[in-house]
Design an enzyme around this catalytic site. Structure first.
Site, PDB file in Angstrom:
ATOM      1  N   HIS A 101       0.855  -1.186   0.000  1.00 16.69           N
ATOM      2  CA  HIS A 101       0.000   0.000   0.000  1.00 16.69           C
ATOM      3  C   HIS A 101       0.891   1.235   0.000  1.00 16.69           C
ATOM      4  CE1 HIS A 101      -2.211   3.312   2.061  1.00 16.69           C
ATOM      5  NE2 HIS A 101      -3.176   2.910   1.260  1.00 16.69           N
ATOM      6  N   ASP A 236      -8.885   7.791  -4.444  1.00 10.99           N
ATOM      7  CA  ASP A 236      -7.619   8.231  -3.860  1.00 10.99           C
ATOM      8  C   ASP A 236      -7.162   9.532  -4.523  1.00 10.99           C
ATOM      9  OD1 ASP A 236      -4.947   8.469  -3.003  1.00 10.99           O
ATOM     10  OD2 ASP A 236      -4.587   6.315  -3.118  1.00 10.99           O
ATOM     11  N   GLY A 262     -11.535   5.627  -0.621  1.00  2.96           N
ATOM     12  CA  GLY A 262     -10.391   6.515  -0.780  1.00  2.96           C
ATOM     13  C   GLY A 262      -9.036   5.846  -0.670  1.00  2.96           C
ATOM     14  N   HIS A 263      -8.083   6.561  -0.064  1.00  2.21           N
ATOM     15  CA  HIS A 263      -6.676   6.149  -0.043  1.00  2.21           C
ATOM     16  C   HIS A 263      -6.421   4.920   0.830  1.00  2.21           C
ATOM     17  CE1 HIS A 263      -2.343   6.664  -0.335  1.00  2.21           C
ATOM     18  NE2 HIS A 263      -2.238   6.723   0.981  1.00  2.21           N
ATOM     19  N   PHE A 264      -7.216   4.751   1.876  1.00  2.00           N
ATOM     20  CA  PHE A 264      -7.051   3.618   2.797  1.00  2.00           C
ATOM     21  C   PHE A 264      -8.258   2.687   2.685  1.00  2.00           C
ATOM     22  CE2 PHE A 264      -4.221   6.722   4.858  1.00  2.00           C
ATOM     23  CZ  PHE A 264      -3.125   5.926   5.189  1.00  2.00           C
TER      24      PHE A 264
END
Length: 286
Positions: A101, A236, A262-264
């Site tokens: 990640h 993201d 999103g990003h996580f």
């Protein structure tokens, strides 16, 4: 079955890691991103440990690992990958899958390129390896790459604030109220340690060398053809869906899923991620 919290000394640096599951099962090495740590995998580990042996380290300067002084340790992605590779060898992990990640991608892909014989499969969740994946949020960092002045460096300090750390977790999610503040507060606790922001700024600057490595990682994909699962948060701000789809250019056995988050992704798509990982690896690690 429980999660174990361990520390091992690598080159005089104490590296913290989480371990779970039976060593008789296939191993997955979980490599975290910015500004997080193995804490980002706290929920995924418990979902996977019944079927897999899980190892999740914190890099130097992150999470619960030591933070060497900058004049004692070179904070570059080459160095983070080197320490992580030494960690893998210290734990005698001979064959494993990597889950990458964000920053985990430049660490993990360096290890895979150096030791392709060890890699059974790759899971990338917003772990980029293609220019087309870099969105406009990188522009201030690119400006610093091209002109590393104090002014351009200072412009990046906002990326290390608690407001931006929270934003990274909540932006692009369907239900921001379901994202636990424990996640960004844990990250911010480390970012706010003395000298940590300078470490993070050094890594921002060094990220330019990751982009230069993209062609060699893509060559690794084409040559060794590891099976790759792409389970990407499509909203993201840093790594766009074009970066997820690009893996299909070089890999015959790739599966791409664009998740509406999103990003996580693990904060909002934990169960989906668990299902995709178990299904993907279950078919390939028989």
């Amino acid at each position: 079955m429980s999660v174990l919290y361990k520390t091992v000394n690598i080159n005089n640096i104490n590296i913290f890691y989480r371990e779970a599951g039976s060593t008789s099962n296939p191993t997955i090495l979980l490599l975290h991103g910015f500004p997080s740590s193995s804490h980002m995998y706290r929920n995924l580990i418990t979902k996977l440990m019944d079927e897999y042996h899980i190892i999740a380290p914190d890099y130097p300067g992150f999470g619960n690992s030591d933070q060497p002084e900058m004049d004692e340790f070179e904070y570059t992605f080459d160095k983070l990958a080197h320490v992580t590779n030494d960690f893998v060898e210290k734990l005698k992990l001979e064959k494993f899958s990597i889950y990458v990640h964000d920053y985990g991608a430049p660490v993990g892909f360096r290890i895979a390129t150096k030791h392709p014989e060890r890699i059974q499969a790759i899971i990338t969740q917003n772990g980029n390896a293609y220019e087309e994946g870099l969105l406009s949020a990188w522009d201030p960092i690119r400006t610093y790459w091209e002109n590393p002045t104090e002014e351009n460096k200072n412009n990046l300090k906002a990326l290390l604030s608690v407001d931006f750390t929270e934003y990274q977790y909540t932006n692009g999610t369907r239900n921001p109220d379901r994202i636990s503040p424990d996640a960004w507060n844990m990250d911010q606790f480390v970012l706010d340690r003395p000298d940590n922001k300078e470490i993070q700024l050094a890594l921002f600057y060094d990220y330019r060398n990751n982009v230069k490595q993209y062609p060699s990682w893509q060559e690794y994909f084409r040559t060794h053809q590891p099976p790759v699962l792409v389970a990407w948060g499509r909203n993201d701000i840093f790594f766009g869906p074009e970066g997820a789809l690009a893996f299909q250019k070089d890999l015959k056995d790739s599966e791409v899923h664009l998740l509406n988050t999103g990003h996580f992704p693990l904060e909002e798509e934990l169960e989906t991620s668990e299902f995709l990982i178990k299904q993907f690896l279950g078919e390939r690690l028989k």
